[in-house]
Design a protein around this motif. Structure first.
Motif, mmCIF file in Angstrom:
data_model
loop_
_atom_site.group_PDB
_atom_site.id
_atom_site.type_symbol
_atom_site.label_atom_id
_atom_site.label_comp_id
_atom_site.label_asym_id
_atom_site.label_seq_id
_atom_site.Cartn_x
_atom_site.Cartn_y
_atom_site.Cartn_z
ATOM 1 N N GLN A 63 -6.362 -11.261 -2.884
ATOM 2 C CA GLN A 63 -6.071 -10.658 -1.776
ATOM 3 C C GLN A 63 -5.450 -12.242 -1.001
ATOM 4 N N LYS A 77 -8.403 -3.122 2.048
ATOM 5 C CA LYS A 77 -8.675 -2.562 1.068
ATOM 6 C C LYS A 77 -8.108 -1.928 -0.211
ATOM 7 N N ASN A 78 -8.910 -1.579 -1.542
ATOM 8 C CA ASN A 78 -7.787 -1.157 -2.351
ATOM 9 C C ASN A 78 -7.585 -0.026 -2.439
ATOM 10 N N ILE A 136 -12.705 -5.582 -9.210
ATOM 11 C CA ILE A 136 -13.104 -5.531 -7.980
ATOM 12 C C ILE A 136 -13.048 -6.670 -7.774
ATOM 13 N N SER A 191 -13.352 -2.774 -0.297
ATOM 14 C CA SER A 191 -12.835 -3.669 0.786
ATOM 15 C C SER A 191 -12.915 -5.093 1.069
ATOM 16 N N TRP A 213 -9.431 -8.397 -8.226
ATOM 17 C CA TRP A 213 -8.357 -7.786 -7.199
ATOM 18 C C TRP A 213 -8.964 -8.800 -6.074
ATOM 19 N N GLN A 239 -6.895 1.615 -4.863
ATOM 20 C CA GLN A 239 -7.816 2.515 -6.183
ATOM 21 C C GLN A 239 -9.702 2.590 -5.966
#
Lengths: 185, 189
Positions: A113, A83-84, A106, A54, A109, A86
């Motif tokens: 965001q 929150k991801n 991660i 997250s 990602w 995956q």
């Protein structure tokens, strides 16, 4: 790979580990903070490497804690804003390289965001939300400098109208959120 | 070479003068990654986050089929999570912890925490073979169902709960339902 070896990969890649009921690891980026809740589980045919990533910001996380507990936290705190979905990867061969690639994904990602947009969504939440959402709602209003709305909430509480907020949200939570919001205007 | 901040995993013999005996680090780990030590007396334990010794079974697989049972249970949990996801649930890959309302030591971690398509949180306890609820589960599960239990830890927070606050104060006045899901055990279970 054991849990300890997994933790050592995290440490080698610049993450800080905080032990607790659920051990967590954190990485601070210039404008945001990532949390993972690491674990490794052996399944019949493969391994599950769990991270549950997250992303948040240090300011938001500290503010959530301050509004909730009326004190500035000494340790790392994290209240996930995004929150991801995956939460894990599955592999037959859980090597250091596999974990490092996952951590890299991660980070990418997390950088992608739109935290501001998510905070705006928290600001729109109804006052009768469940669980930790009302606390995140107050914190999002505060960090967005929305004193007018928080003043309105405070007036309702002062008139014994809790506006449907869950029982753990007390008047002093609103007061601290309002106080904080003035710093973000 | 051991790097700064690393956790030592080499088996070592540790003097334990306060107990008048020696313990050996077996170099083995339980499923949660805790290092397992062996006492002179032959028993095994790990040290929890508070420094308390917790008795565990032998880490040497040929001594029991407990490892196989755990593997079978975890496989069934994973299988059931997939089924829930196919039904539109969001499930956590880790278990959320719940504690007693009175603050007493002890927690339980139902196998699965999920959020249904209607947004409601549900808990699932997967049982294989003849396994029964543990003492903590049999005491705390009723408190989860009646809203007195207190969520604990970051997984619970990640799933939208506030750790340290009873469920009833988080707008779960009727608690959280726990569904026990039964699967067949191993043949030698």
């Amino acid at each position: 790979m054991t849990k300890i070896e997994l933790y050592n990969v995290l440490l080698d890649n610049g993450w800080t580990i905080k032990k607790g009921i659920d051990d967590c690891a954190y990485k601070q980026l210039p404008d945001r903070q990532i949390q993972v809740i690491p674990g490794i589980k052996k399944l019949p045919d493969e391994y599950q490497i769990i991270m549950m990533p997250s992303v948040s910001t240090k300011d938001f996380s500290v503010l959530v804690k301050y509004i909730f507990e009326n004190k500035k936290p000494r340790k790392i705190v994290h209240s996930g804003i995004v929150k991801n979905n995956q939460q894990s990867i599955y592999t037959k061969n859980p090597t250091r390289e596999v974990v490092e690639n996952y951590l890299q994904e991660i980070e990418v990602w997390a950088q992608e965001q739109d935290i501001e947009a998510e905070l705006k969504e928290y600001c729109k939440l109804p006052t009768d939300s469940k669980g930790n959402l009302p606390l995140h709602h107050l914190s999002a209003l505060a960090i967005s400098g929305q004193s007018t709305q928080l003043t309105d909430y405070l007036e309702h509480f002062q008139n014994s109208d809790s506006m449907g907020f869950v029982p753990y949200i007390k008047q002093d939570f609103i007061e601290r959120a309002l106080e904080a919001s003035k710093k973000y205007q | 070479m051991r790097k700064k901040g690393h956790i030592l995993i080499t088996p070592v013999v540790v003097s334990q003068a306060q107990e008048g005996g020696n313990v050996t680090n077996t170099g083995k780990f339980d499923d949660s990654g805790n290092e397992i030590y062996q006492r002179d007396s032959g028993g095994y334990y790990y040290i929890d986050d508070k420094g308390v010794q917790r008795t565990v079974t032998s880490p040497y697989e040929n001594n029991s089929n407990i490892g196989a049972q755990k593997l079978h249970h975890d496989a069934k949990v994973t299988e059931y999570k997939s089924e829930l996801e196919a039904r539109g649930y969001t499930v956590s890959d880790k278990e959320a912890s719940f504690g007693y309302d009175c603050g007493r030591e002890g927690r339980c971690r139902p196998d699965i925490i999920g959020r249904g398509p209607d947004g409601k949180i549900l808990l699932f306890e997967v049982k294989t073979g003849n396994a029964d609820l543990s003492i903590c589960q049999s005491e705390i599960c009723p408190q989860i169902r009646n809203s007195d239990a207190i969520p604990r830890g970051q997984v619970a927070e990640d799933f939208g709960l506030i750790p340290g606050i009873p469920l009833k104060e988080q707008d779960y006045p009727n608690g959280i339902p726990i569904e026990v899901v039964q699967f067949e055990g191993l043949k030698n279970d």
